[in-house]
Design a protein around this motif. Structure first.
Motif, PDB file in Angstrom:
ATOM      1  N   LEU A   1      -9.932   3.689 -16.566  1.00  0.00           N
ATOM      2  CA  LEU A   1     -10.321   2.472 -15.866  1.00  0.00           C
ATOM      3  C   LEU A   1      -9.240   2.150 -14.846  1.00  0.00           C
ATOM      4  O   LEU A   1      -8.067   2.481 -15.052  1.00  0.00           O
TER       5      LEU A   1
ATOM      6  N   LYS B   1      -7.410  -0.901 -12.701  1.00  0.00           N
ATOM      7  CA  LYS B   1      -7.207  -2.328 -12.506  1.00  0.00           C
ATOM      8  C   LYS B   1      -6.088  -2.533 -11.498  1.00  0.00           C
ATOM      9  O   LYS B   1      -5.042  -1.884 -11.585  1.00  0.00           O
ATOM     10  N   ARG B   2      -6.320  -3.411 -10.535  1.00  0.00           N
ATOM     11  CA  ARG B   2      -5.287  -3.681  -9.524  1.00  0.00           C
ATOM     12  C   ARG B   2      -4.454  -4.877  -9.958  1.00  0.00           C
ATOM     13  O   ARG B   2      -4.961  -5.982 -10.116  1.00  0.00           O
ATOM     14  N   ARG B   3      -3.179  -4.629 -10.186  1.00  0.00           N
ATOM     15  CA  ARG B   3      -2.262  -5.673 -10.620  1.00  0.00           C
ATOM     16  C   ARG B   3      -0.979  -5.617  -9.808  1.00  0.00           C
ATOM     17  O   ARG B   3      -0.397  -4.544  -9.627  1.00  0.00           O
TER      18      ARG B   3
ATOM     19  N   ASP C   1      -2.496  -0.081  -8.153  1.00  0.00           N
ATOM     20  CA  ASP C   1      -3.552   0.283  -9.095  1.00  0.00           C
ATOM     21  C   ASP C   1      -2.953   0.799 -10.393  1.00  0.00           C
ATOM     22  O   ASP C   1      -2.104   1.702 -10.380  1.00  0.00           O
TER      23      ASP C   1
ATOM     24  N   SER D   1      -5.873   2.861 -17.096  1.00  0.00           N
ATOM     25  CA  SER D   1      -5.820   2.806 -18.555  1.00  0.00           C
ATOM     26  C   SER D   1      -6.973   3.636 -19.107  1.00  0.00           C
ATOM     27  O   SER D   1      -7.929   3.963 -18.396  1.00  0.00           O
TER      28      SER D   1
END
Length: 300
Positions: free
Chosen positions: A74, A76-78, A82, A85
């Motif tokens: 997966l 996720k942009r944090r 990017d 996980s």
């Protein structure tokens, strides 16, 4: 003999495409040999056909679904970058099906067959140009080079696909009694092979910066750790390939022009972002243009 060599690099292949387009269309480079690893193997057939705009459209419109039939992670942009996980459900389903990898990349195989037609393949096979892709034979612990001259359409498309399979995140292929995976696991930059095949002038596109940067974020999970470990190993393989290539070139009086990425494009080349790849293609084209101007200024 003039050769174009393109290294592996996943989504960063968009940058290589931009560089190659400038070399072919603007500098009118006519190559006898096209040799690629992983993402490089996806580019070279279309470049040999002089269909730069076609492969540009393909590279700048693909996404994760274009590549993966079962995506094991997966995104996720944090905090501006990017983070990947594990997609536990998809990985579990793959293992329940008896697969040996976290994910599957059968959609990429379909994409290759849909974009490289049989007519284009036959045209290349009948030409004087040679198109060669790199694959890793895990069973025999060897790197193999597959020429378009030696195979029929379906099988050569499969070798291109195999060259791109970044195991264990993508498919592992059992073929001819052996397990095959991404060519980059053995040879990221096949300069030495180009020289062995008679190349005297080589343009080598390296999808990495020339200087080493410590740019990876700390691993947030086991999946991130695995990708970082693989990237570390592939970087070492790439550096070794370039050293060996330079040594072989010096002994054979071969000229090599290197085209490295001027900046770090990404720390995870498994992420295929359309907008990002469009930008990389443009920057690759612009970089090749600027480098060409620098070379012309230096030469008397």
């Amino acid at each position: 003999m003039r050769a174009l060599v393109i290294s592996g690099g996943g989504s960063k292949g968009a940058f290589a495409g931009g560089v190659a387009q400038y070399l072919i269309e603007e500098l009118q480079r006519d190559y006898d040999l096209y040799l690629g690893t992983s993402t490089g193997s996806l580019l070279i057939s279309h470049l040999a056909l002089n269909k730069c705009e076609k492969i540009k459209d393909i590279y700048t419109t693909v996404n994760q679904s274009s590549i993966f039939s079962n995506r094991p992670f997966l995104i996720k942009r944090r905090h501006g970058y990017d983070q990947i996980s594990i997609n536990h459900l998809n990985v579990l389903l793959n293992f329940l099906k008896g697969k040996k990898t976290f994910g599957e990349s059968k959609n990429l195989k379909k994409l290759i067959e849909a974009t490289l037609s049989r007519e284009e393949f036959l045209s290349l096979q009948a030409s004087t140009k040679d198109i060669v892709v790199t694959v890793s034979n895990i069973s025999l612990n060897t790197v193999e080079y597959k020429s378009i001259k030696d195979f029929e359409y379906e099988e050569f498309c499969e070798w291109i696909w195999i060259s791109c399979n970044y195991t264990p995140f993508m498919s592992l292929v059992y073929k001819n009694g052996c397990e095959y995976a991404d060519g980059g696991l053995g040879t990221m930059v096949p300069i030495e092979e180009a020289i062995k095949r008679g190349a005297t002038h080589i343009d080598a596109i390296i999808l990495q910066t020339e200087a080493t940067f410590y740019n990876r974020m700390p691993s947030k999970n086991v999946f991130g750790l695995i990708t970082n470990l693989f990237r570390f190993m592939l970087d070492r393989i790439e550096a070794q390939n370039i050293k060996i290539g330079k040594f072989a070139a010096a002994n054979k009086n071969v000229t090599i022009n290197f085209y490295y990425t001027p900046t770090v494009l990404t720390t995870n080349s498994l992420i295929f972002d359309e907008k990002q790849m469009k930008s990389w293609w443009k920057s690759g084209y612009k970089f090749a243009e600027e480098k060409s101007e620098e070379i012309n200024q230096i030469e008397p």
